[in-house]
Design an enzyme around this catalytic site. Structure first.
Site, mmCIF file in Angstrom:
data_model
loop_
_atom_site.group_PDB
_atom_site.id
_atom_site.type_symbol
_atom_site.label_atom_id
_atom_site.label_comp_id
_atom_site.label_asym_id
_atom_site.label_seq_id
_atom_site.Cartn_x
_atom_site.Cartn_y
_atom_site.Cartn_z
ATOM 1 N N SER A 160 12.472 -6.800 -7.900
ATOM 2 C CA SER A 160 11.366 -6.150 -7.202
ATOM 3 C C SER A 160 11.916 -4.969 -6.413
ATOM 4 O O SER A 160 12.857 -5.128 -5.624
ATOM 5 C CB SER A 160 10.689 -7.139 -6.240
ATOM 6 O OG SER A 160 9.662 -6.508 -5.496
ATOM 7 N N LYS A 173 2.187 -6.779 -3.150
ATOM 8 C CA LYS A 173 1.611 -7.893 -3.903
ATOM 9 C C LYS A 173 2.727 -8.733 -4.526
ATOM 10 O O LYS A 173 2.651 -9.963 -4.547
ATOM 11 C CB LYS A 173 0.672 -7.367 -4.990
ATOM 12 C CG LYS A 173 -0.612 -6.787 -4.433
ATOM 13 C CD LYS A 173 -1.449 -6.123 -5.513
ATOM 14 C CE LYS A 173 -2.639 -5.410 -4.890
ATOM 15 N NZ LYS A 173 -3.454 -4.696 -5.876
ATOM 16 N N GLU A 174 3.765 -8.054 -5.017
ATOM 17 C CA GLU A 174 4.912 -8.765 -5.586
ATOM 18 C C GLU A 174 5.592 -9.637 -4.537
ATOM 19 O O GLU A 174 5.867 -10.813 -4.784
ATOM 20 C CB GLU A 174 5.950 -7.778 -6.135
ATOM 21 C CG GLU A 174 5.597 -7.138 -7.422
ATOM 22 C CD GLU A 174 6.660 -6.137 -7.880
ATOM 23 O OE1 GLU A 174 7.814 -6.157 -7.376
ATOM 24 O OE2 GLU A 174 6.340 -5.311 -8.752
ATOM 25 N N VAL A 175 5.893 -9.077 -3.371
ATOM 26 C CA VAL A 175 6.619 -9.840 -2.367
ATOM 27 C C VAL A 175 5.786 -11.023 -1.877
ATOM 28 O O VAL A 175 6.328 -12.100 -1.616
ATOM 29 C CB VAL A 175 7.141 -8.956 -1.212
ATOM 30 C CG1 VAL A 175 6.055 -8.576 -0.234
ATOM 31 C CG2 VAL A 175 8.296 -9.628 -0.475
ATOM 32 N N ILE A 192 6.128 -13.559 -4.627
ATOM 33 C CA ILE A 192 7.495 -14.088 -4.602
ATOM 34 C C ILE A 192 7.627 -15.144 -3.510
ATOM 35 O O ILE A 192 8.176 -16.236 -3.736
ATOM 36 C CB ILE A 192 8.510 -12.940 -4.412
ATOM 37 C CG1 ILE A 192 8.634 -12.124 -5.701
ATOM 38 C CG2 ILE A 192 9.869 -13.472 -3.963
ATOM 39 C CD1 ILE A 192 9.360 -10.797 -5.549
#
Length: 186
Positions: free
Chosen positions: A16, A84-86, A89
């Protein structure tokens, strides 16, 4: 075959990062080092399939990874995709046992977890967009979720990489990323 309690793991590592300020620097070298050692690494430019919804592809890849390597950089928080990724995650860390390893690339961990400097500016802009009705694809609840995820991710033990160089060993068996603070060996 994976059991119901064990999620299917397609990737060894999910990478990421915010492209413009790290893709042609630390990311390209890190990806090459991992790939060269047979570590199957998800990187959007290599793995996103044409015609696939970006959000679905990214979220599925996170769920299908063993490790998430988050490379926080100065502009990371300016991307709602990165946020949004973090958030995903950190959710998978809690629910699926995803191992999360942060790298602080030219940014202080306190900035990431405490909303200082560029991170504070990015979040102020998101909140203003929500309040003015100009937010597209997110709302104030999402922004709060992202802040919480950054706080927890920024509090994890990781690597600070500010002024380093990348050194390939002469034997080709490892890569050392040397910074003034740390040395990484892959």
């Amino acid at each position: 075959m994976a059991s119901a309690s064990q999620p299917r793991r397609k990737y060894h590592v999910f990478l990421s990062f915010r492209g413009p300020d790290s893709r042609d620097n630390i990311i390209s070298h890190l990806y090459d080092a991992l790939d060269g050692r047979g570590i199957y690494t998800y990187i959007d430019i290599q793995e996103l399939k044409k015609g696939e919804r970006i959000s679905d592809g990214l979220m599925n890849a996170i769920e299908e990874s063993r490790i998430a390597l988050i490379v926080f950089s100065e502009q990371y928080a300016t991307s709602s995709w990165c946020l949004k990724e973090v958030a995903k995650i950190m959710e998978c860390r809690k629910t699926n046992g995803l191992l999360v390893l942060p790298v602080f690339f030219k940014v202080d961990p306190r900035e990431v977890r405490g909303g200082r400097e560029s991170y504070k500016n990015a979040f102020d802009a998101y909140k203003n967009k929500c309040k003015s009705g100009k937010a597209v694809g997110f709302d104030l609840k999402d922004v709060e979720k992202w802040e919480k995820a950054l706080f927890h991710a920024g509090g994890l033990s990781g690597w600070v990489y500010n002024k380093g160089v990348i050194v390939e060993s002469k034997t080709g068996t490892l890569i050392q990323l040397e910074s003034g603070e740390d040395e990484w060996v892959f």
